[in-house]
Every structure is written in C-alpha cells, then in structure tokens.
Design a protein around this motif. Sequence first.
Motif, PDB file in Angstrom:
ATOM      1  N   VAL A   1       0.823  -1.208   0.000  1.00 19.34           N
ATOM      2  CA  VAL A   1       0.000   0.000   0.000  1.00 19.34           C
ATOM      3  C   VAL A   1       0.855   1.255   0.000  1.00 19.34           C
ATOM      4  CG1 VAL A   1      -1.715   1.308   1.314  1.00 19.34           C
ATOM      5  CG2 VAL A   1      -1.927  -1.175   1.137  1.00 19.34           C
ATOM      6  N   ALA A   2       2.034   1.199   0.612  1.00 14.21           N
ATOM      7  CA  ALA A   2       2.874   2.386   0.741  1.00 14.21           C
ATOM      8  C   ALA A   2       3.738   2.662  -0.485  1.00 14.21           C
ATOM      9  CB  ALA A   2       3.766   2.255   1.973  1.00 14.21           C
TER      10      ALA A   2
ATOM     11  N   ALA B   1      -9.500   2.607   3.987  1.00 11.76           N
ATOM     12  CA  ALA B   1     -10.359   3.370   3.078  1.00 11.76           C
ATOM     13  C   ALA B   1     -10.936   2.462   1.990  1.00 11.76           C
ATOM     14  CB  ALA B   1      -9.573   4.513   2.438  1.00 11.76           C
ATOM     15  N   ASP B   2     -10.386   1.253   1.847  1.00 13.14           N
ATOM     16  CA  ASP B   2     -10.938   0.253   0.932  1.00 13.14           C
ATOM     17  C   ASP B   2     -12.295  -0.259   1.399  1.00 13.14           C
ATOM     18  OD1 ASP B   2      -8.669   0.379  -0.601  1.00 13.14           O
ATOM     19  OD2 ASP B   2      -8.099  -1.706  -0.352  1.00 13.14           O
TER      20      ASP B   2
ATOM     21  N   ALA C   1      -8.564  12.553  -3.973  1.00  5.42           N
ATOM     22  CA  ALA C   1      -8.520  12.080  -2.589  1.00  5.42           C
ATOM     23  C   ALA C   1      -7.524  10.942  -2.440  1.00  5.42           C
ATOM     24  CB  ALA C   1      -9.909  11.633  -2.144  1.00  5.42           C
ATOM     25  N   TYR C   2      -7.519  10.034  -3.407  1.00  7.93           N
ATOM     26  CA  TYR C   2      -6.608   8.889  -3.339  1.00  7.93           C
ATOM     27  C   TYR C   2      -5.163   9.349  -3.439  1.00  7.93           C
ATOM     28  CZ  TYR C   2      -4.898   4.133  -4.042  1.00  7.93           C
ATOM     29  OH  TYR C   2      -4.251   2.933  -3.896  1.00  7.93           O
ATOM     30  N   TYR C   3      -4.847  10.125  -4.462  1.00  6.84           N
ATOM     31  CA  TYR C   3      -3.448  10.492  -4.721  1.00  6.84           C
ATOM     32  C   TYR C   3      -2.926  11.510  -3.713  1.00  6.84           C
ATOM     33  CZ  TYR C   3      -2.681   7.764  -8.923  1.00  6.84           C
ATOM     34  OH  TYR C   3      -2.489   6.722  -9.798  1.00  6.84           O
ATOM     35  N   VAL C   4      -3.745  12.504  -3.370  1.00 10.78           N
ATOM     36  CA  VAL C   4      -3.296  13.494  -2.385  1.00 10.78           C
ATOM     37  C   VAL C   4      -3.156  12.833  -1.017  1.00 10.78           C
ATOM     38  CG1 VAL C   4      -3.929  15.615  -1.176  1.00 10.78           C
ATOM     39  CG2 VAL C   4      -4.255  15.450  -3.649  1.00 10.78           C
ATOM     40  N   GLY C   5      -4.127  11.983  -0.655  1.00 13.64           N
ATOM     41  CA  GLY C   5      -4.044  11.278   0.622  1.00 13.64           C
ATOM     42  C   GLY C   5      -2.827  10.372   0.694  1.00 13.64           C
ATOM     43  N   HIS C   6      -2.572   9.656  -0.399  1.00 12.57           N
ATOM     44  CA  HIS C   6      -1.422   8.755  -0.437  1.00 12.57           C
ATOM     45  C   HIS C   6      -0.114   9.548  -0.321  1.00 12.57           C
ATOM     46  CE1 HIS C   6       1.306   5.569  -1.793  1.00 12.57           C
ATOM     47  NE2 HIS C   6       0.337   4.713  -1.570  1.00 12.57           N
TER      48      HIS C   6
ATOM     49  N   ALA D   1       0.330  12.455   1.066  1.00  6.63           N
ATOM     50  CA  ALA D   1       0.451  13.035   2.398  1.00  6.63           C
ATOM     51  C   ALA D   1       0.866  12.000   3.437  1.00  6.63           C
ATOM     52  CB  ALA D   1      -0.885  13.667   2.810  1.00  6.63           C
ATOM     53  N   ILE D   2       0.363  10.764   3.307  1.00  4.70           N
ATOM     54  CA  ILE D   2       0.630   9.740   4.314  1.00  4.70           C
ATOM     55  C   ILE D   2       1.954   9.032   4.053  1.00  4.70           C
ATOM     56  CG2 ILE D   2      -0.181   7.529   5.243  1.00  4.70           C
ATOM     57  CD1 ILE D   2      -3.049   8.537   4.732  1.00  4.70           C
ATOM     58  N   PHE D   3       2.250   8.727   2.787  1.00  5.01           N
ATOM     59  CA  PHE D   3       3.410   7.888   2.453  1.00  5.01           C
ATOM     60  C   PHE D   3       4.531   8.666   1.758  1.00  5.01           C
ATOM     61  CE2 PHE D   3      -0.304   4.971   2.371  1.00  5.01           C
ATOM     62  CZ  PHE D   3       0.059   4.185   3.454  1.00  5.01           C
ATOM     63  N   ASN D   4       4.344   9.976   1.603  1.00  3.84           N
ATOM     64  CA  ASN D   4       5.386  10.827   0.993  1.00  3.84           C
ATOM     65  C   ASN D   4       5.735  10.380  -0.422  1.00  3.84           C
ATOM     66  OD1 ASN D   4       7.137  13.035   1.072  1.00  3.84           O
ATOM     67  ND2 ASN D   4       8.882  11.761   1.688  1.00  3.84           N
ATOM     68  N   THR D   5       4.694  10.057  -1.208  1.00  3.34           N
ATOM     69  CA  THR D   5       4.888   9.681  -2.614  1.00  3.34           C
ATOM     70  C   THR D   5       4.536  10.872  -3.498  1.00  3.34           C
ATOM     71  OG1 THR D   5       2.633   8.773  -2.600  1.00  3.34           O
ATOM     72  CG2 THR D   5       4.447   7.235  -2.235  1.00  3.34           C
ATOM     73  N   THR D   6       4.771  10.722  -4.792  1.00  5.39           N
ATOM     74  CA  THR D   6       4.463  11.802  -5.731  1.00  5.39           C
ATOM     75  C   THR D   6       3.134  11.531  -6.405  1.00  5.39           C
ATOM     76  OG1 THR D   6       5.678  10.677  -7.501  1.00  5.39           O
ATOM     77  CG2 THR D   6       6.892  12.254  -6.143  1.00  5.39           C
ATOM     78  N   ILE D   7       2.514  12.608  -6.915  1.00  4.95           N
ATOM     79  CA  ILE D   7       1.203  12.512  -7.536  1.00  4.95           C
ATOM     80  C   ILE D   7       1.322  12.325  -9.046  1.00  4.95           C
ATOM     81  CG2 ILE D   7      -0.925  13.776  -8.010  1.00  4.95           C
ATOM     82  CD1 ILE D   7      -0.621  15.096  -5.278  1.00  4.95           C
ATOM     83  N   LEU D   8       2.220  13.052  -9.663  1.00  4.68           N
ATOM     84  CA  LEU D   8       2.355  13.001 -11.130  1.00  4.68           C
ATOM     85  C   LEU D   8       3.393  11.983 -11.567  1.00  4.68           C
ATOM     86  CD1 LEU D   8       2.170  16.801 -11.898  1.00  4.68           C
ATOM     87  CD2 LEU D   8       0.341  15.126 -12.083  1.00  4.68           C
TER      88      LEU D   8
END
Length: 338
Positions: A33-34, A164-165, A324-329, A331-338
């Motif tokens: 998930v991370a 959230a699933d 919500a999915y990408y911004v939340g991810h 914010a929580i896991f410090n990943t990129t959106i694009l």
Amino acid sequence: MFLFAKSIAGFSFCILGTRAASAHVKWFSAYDVASQPRGLENVLCQEFELLLGVALLCIFSGCVVERTSLGEMITRSLNRFTEGLLLHTETMIRAICGFFFISLWAVGGILLTPELKTTSALVGPLQLAIAAGLLSRRTTPLSAAGIVVLFGLAVRDYGAFHLADYPIFLGLAAYLALTGLQKNLFGVQPLDVVRYATAVTLMWASVEKWAYPEWSFPLLIEHPGITLGFNNEFYMRAAGMVEFTLAFALAWTPLVRRVAAAVLVEMFISACFEFGKLDVIGHSAIIVVFVAILSDQRPKETDTPAAWLAPVGLCAALTATLLAYYVGHAAIFNTTIL
C-alpha cells in the motif's frame, strides 16, 4: 477511431464478463500500500479518456431510458422478479452477515477481510458475538458496535488509508444499528446509508486498479481467460472504469442503481466461481447489499435530476476520488502525484 472502438468493446466486454474487477486483489496477490502508485499522467492517458467517454454515454443513456415507457417496463419487471426478496431484505442482510462473521471465526486470524490478519485471541469470540447478535433485531445495534470495534482494530493495525478500501463495513454497521433501533440517519433510510457506503467502497477500489494494475497481473496470468483477449494494461483500465461507473450508478436514480446492482451481482458471483470459497466468504456481505439495492422498490423520486447531470456527476465523482486517493497517499506515504 480504432481506439474508440476498442474502448467500447473493452467497456462492454468487461461489463458482461469481467471477474478480475470483482476479485479483491489484496486477497490473492502481493501488494504494498505504501509503494509509489502510477503517476496521474500515466493513468489519465488516451485510452482512459476514451473509456470515460463510453462510461459517460452509458450513464446518460441509462438516465434517458429511465424516463421512458421502456424504463417503466424494466422497473415493473424488476419489481415482479424481486418481490419476494423485498419482503425479507432485513432478514436476508442479517443472515448473510451472520454467515460472514461465523466464516471469519471458523477460518481464524482475520479481522474483517482476508488480508487483515490478527493474532488477537479476542477477535474470534467478538466475531461469534456479532453473529449471535444478528439473530434478533433488538440486539443488532450491539452487533453493529462490534463491527465498528473490528474496523477500529484494523485501522490501528493497518492504517486509515488501507481501511479506506472498506467503508462498506461502517455502512453495514450503520444499517444494522438503524434497523435495530427503527430509526433513520437524519432522514436517510438505513438501506441508503449502506448503499452510499458501498458506492464509495467500489469507487475507491477502482482507483486502485489504475494506480497499481501490476498487483493484478499475476491473477491475469493465472486466469488468462479473464482478459477476454485484451492486453493486461488496457483490461485493468477498462475494468476500473466499469467498476467506477457502476459504483457511481449505485448512488444515482432508482432504475439506474437497480440495474447497476444487477450487473454487480452477476460480476461478483461469477468471480466466486473463478476464485473459490475465499471470494465467496469475503464478498458475501457486499453481494447481499447489491441484492437489497436491486430489490428496493421505493417509489421513484419526484425530483429526479435531469439526465445530463449524470455525466457531470460522474466526472465530479471521478475527479474527487482520484484527488482524494493520490493526495491522501502522498500526504501519508510521501509519494508523488504526477
């Protein structure tokens, strides 16, 4: 033109025959998930846009048909077919939920779904207590409280983003509590509460098919007939779009949501034959919710929204869920959106 025809074919065949869209990949394949999801620039490709165009056409057409004599005929046919189920909706939901929690207890070491493992000795007895409480309407609020406790334990152990699933479990808990107390939630009927929770659950799961299609590739290799001849990348895009569109339809007008529920029942039951008893147990609760929505014969709303609002609503829901999915991810896991 070829891509558009391919998108129509993929969307149509996925509705008629998809099983991977119904199987929850975390139950059968390795996942993280991370990990970094596919960037939005990869997700929002030309194939995705064409599939969205087909989805918008389908949802608009369904809303137009609902207002015609053909829509009335379909409604009457559904009413006759589901009349017996309608009389026993609450009993049916309680019985299947009871089966679900007894099955979890029998398997052991599971909180709510197969990938949510636990070593707590208290979870099994709680699952049995939840099932026992479903034998009577008076004690269903206690069962609902037990489901919330299990959900809270899962959030503690696996994190809010993973859970959230599964907002459907909170929806089921609300349904059981409200029916037991014979109350509505601020004017919203108990079945509508779990219907909206189910729609959100499936919309979120759809984004996962676009963000992490590679999680499903081992399943597609093991069950090659599932893809219907399409390549794995395109199939996952189409399967996600079909699931998202049907999920959105569950939150729309009476006939549209009942037809969507009928399609989802077929999809999820066919997945059970493909993936076995684990899928039967894991999806029994959501299947009974689909049957309840299909059987819902409440009168058509007098203020039915115009047909053109359905495509607008679908685009808005898709945009909100993706963000919500990408911004939340991120914010929580410090990943990129694009």
